[in-house]
Design a protein around this motif. Structure first.
Motif, PDB file in Angstrom:
ATOM      1  N   PRO A   1       0.796  -1.227   0.000  1.00  0.00           N
ATOM      2  CA  PRO A   1       0.000   0.000   0.000  1.00  0.00           C
ATOM      3  C   PRO A   1       0.835   1.287   0.000  1.00  0.00           C
ATOM      4  O   PRO A   1       0.277   2.374   0.071  1.00  0.00           O
ATOM      5  CB  PRO A   1      -0.799  -0.111   1.298  1.00  0.00           C
ATOM      6  N   PHE A   2       2.155   1.181  -0.060  1.00  0.00           N
ATOM      7  CA  PHE A   2       3.014   2.353   0.070  1.00  0.00           C
ATOM      8  C   PHE A   2       4.285   2.165  -0.763  1.00  0.00           C
ATOM      9  O   PHE A   2       4.562   1.065  -1.235  1.00  0.00           O
ATOM     10  CB  PHE A   2       3.400   2.581   1.537  1.00  0.00           C
ATOM     11  N   TYR A   3       5.053   3.236  -0.915  1.00  0.00           N
ATOM     12  CA  TYR A   3       6.381   3.142  -1.524  1.00  0.00           C
ATOM     13  C   TYR A   3       7.337   2.546  -0.495  1.00  0.00           C
ATOM     14  O   TYR A   3       7.184   2.766   0.702  1.00  0.00           O
ATOM     15  CB  TYR A   3       6.903   4.529  -1.915  1.00  0.00           C
ATOM     16  N   ALA A   4       8.325   1.812  -0.973  1.00  0.00           N
ATOM     17  CA  ALA A   4       9.336   1.254  -0.081  1.00  0.00           C
ATOM     18  C   ALA A   4      10.653   1.130  -0.838  1.00  0.00           C
ATOM     19  O   ALA A   4      10.666   0.962  -2.059  1.00  0.00           O
ATOM     20  CB  ALA A   4       8.901  -0.106   0.438  1.00  0.00           C
ATOM     21  N   ILE A   5      11.752   1.225  -0.111  1.00  0.00           N
ATOM     22  CA  ILE A   5      13.094   1.048  -0.669  1.00  0.00           C
ATOM     23  C   ILE A   5      13.695  -0.170   0.017  1.00  0.00           C
ATOM     24  O   ILE A   5      13.546  -0.342   1.231  1.00  0.00           O
ATOM     25  CB  ILE A   5      13.958   2.296  -0.439  1.00  0.00           C
ATOM     26  N   TYR A   6      14.371  -1.008  -0.748  1.00  0.00           N
ATOM     27  CA  TYR A   6      14.918  -2.261  -0.211  1.00  0.00           C
ATOM     28  C   TYR A   6      16.392  -2.391  -0.563  1.00  0.00           C
ATOM     29  O   TYR A   6      16.768  -2.288  -1.733  1.00  0.00           O
ATOM     30  CB  TYR A   6      14.127  -3.439  -0.766  1.00  0.00           C
ATOM     31  N   ASN A   7      17.222  -2.599   0.463  1.00  0.00           N
ATOM     32  CA  ASN A   7      18.642  -2.894   0.269  1.00  0.00           C
ATOM     33  C   ASN A   7      18.745  -4.418   0.201  1.00  0.00           C
ATOM     34  O   ASN A   7      18.618  -5.101   1.209  1.00  0.00           O
ATOM     35  CB  ASN A   7      19.474  -2.333   1.427  1.00  0.00           C
TER      36      ASN A   7
END
Length: 187
Positions: free
Chosen positions: A160-166
């Motif tokens: 439901p949202f933006y996310a950044i993943y390392n």
């Protein structure tokens, strides 16, 4: 040639641009959900953030109140590269730290030790997920890092949202709304 900030088109499809997340703040929580790394992204792909963790039991003769591990940083992402309709590869083109990593000072009965921000130690492979990404198709390690480990991965469930993943660190940065940059700087 597109101008920075313009929408990037792939056929008739309009894709992600930095203005889509302008003013959003991302948070990568610590091991116990405490002491997150904050990351604030601007409309041009630049970012600023901070990390701070207090260990009151880590004391010494000149620092009886404990040790603080901290980092303030800023940088800029290169233009994102589309992987699929909800995933973009991110590359950090520049990143600078307020204090030299590994430096330390003793002040006000505390020991301050400057460290890399948690979740951003290794910047080898970062990805951005957009809202609507099917949860079933996202890495389990990402879902667990942003608190979705108990979520049912039903067929129609989406992010439901933006996310950044390392990817290498298996750390996710969850969008936590809009926060002004001055609110996330670590003193």
């Amino acid at each position: 040639k597109p101008v920075e900030g313009d929408s990037i088109s792939y056929g008739d499809e309009v894709s992600f641009v930095w203005k889509d997340i302008e003013g959003l703040c991302f948070q990568c929580s610590g091991l116990n959900g405490d002491y997150p790394t904050w990351l604030y992204v601007s409309s041009d792909g630049s970012f600023t953030g901070g990390y701070k963790e207090l260990y009151p039991e880590d004391t010494g003769e000149n620092y009886p109140d404990g040790t603080i591990y901290l980092c303030n940083f800023d940088g800029k992402f290169a233009e994102p590269k589309k992987i699929n309709s909800y995933t973009y590869s991110l590359e950090v083109s520049t990143m600078t730290y307020e204090e030299h990593i590994g430096s330390h000072i003793k002040k006000d009965d505390l020991y301050y030790y400057y460290v890399p921000p948690m979740g951003l130690y290794d910047l080898e492979e970062l990805v951005l997920y957009t809202p609507g990404a099917p949860l079933r198709e996202l890495p389990v390690a990402f879902l667990e890092s942003v608190g979705y480990q108990a979520l049912s991965l039903e067929k129609d469930a989406t992010l439901p949202f933006y996310a950044i993943y390392n990817v290498k660190e298996e750390k996710g940065f969850l969008n936590c709304g809009t926060v002004a940059p001055e609110e996330i700087f670590v003193d």
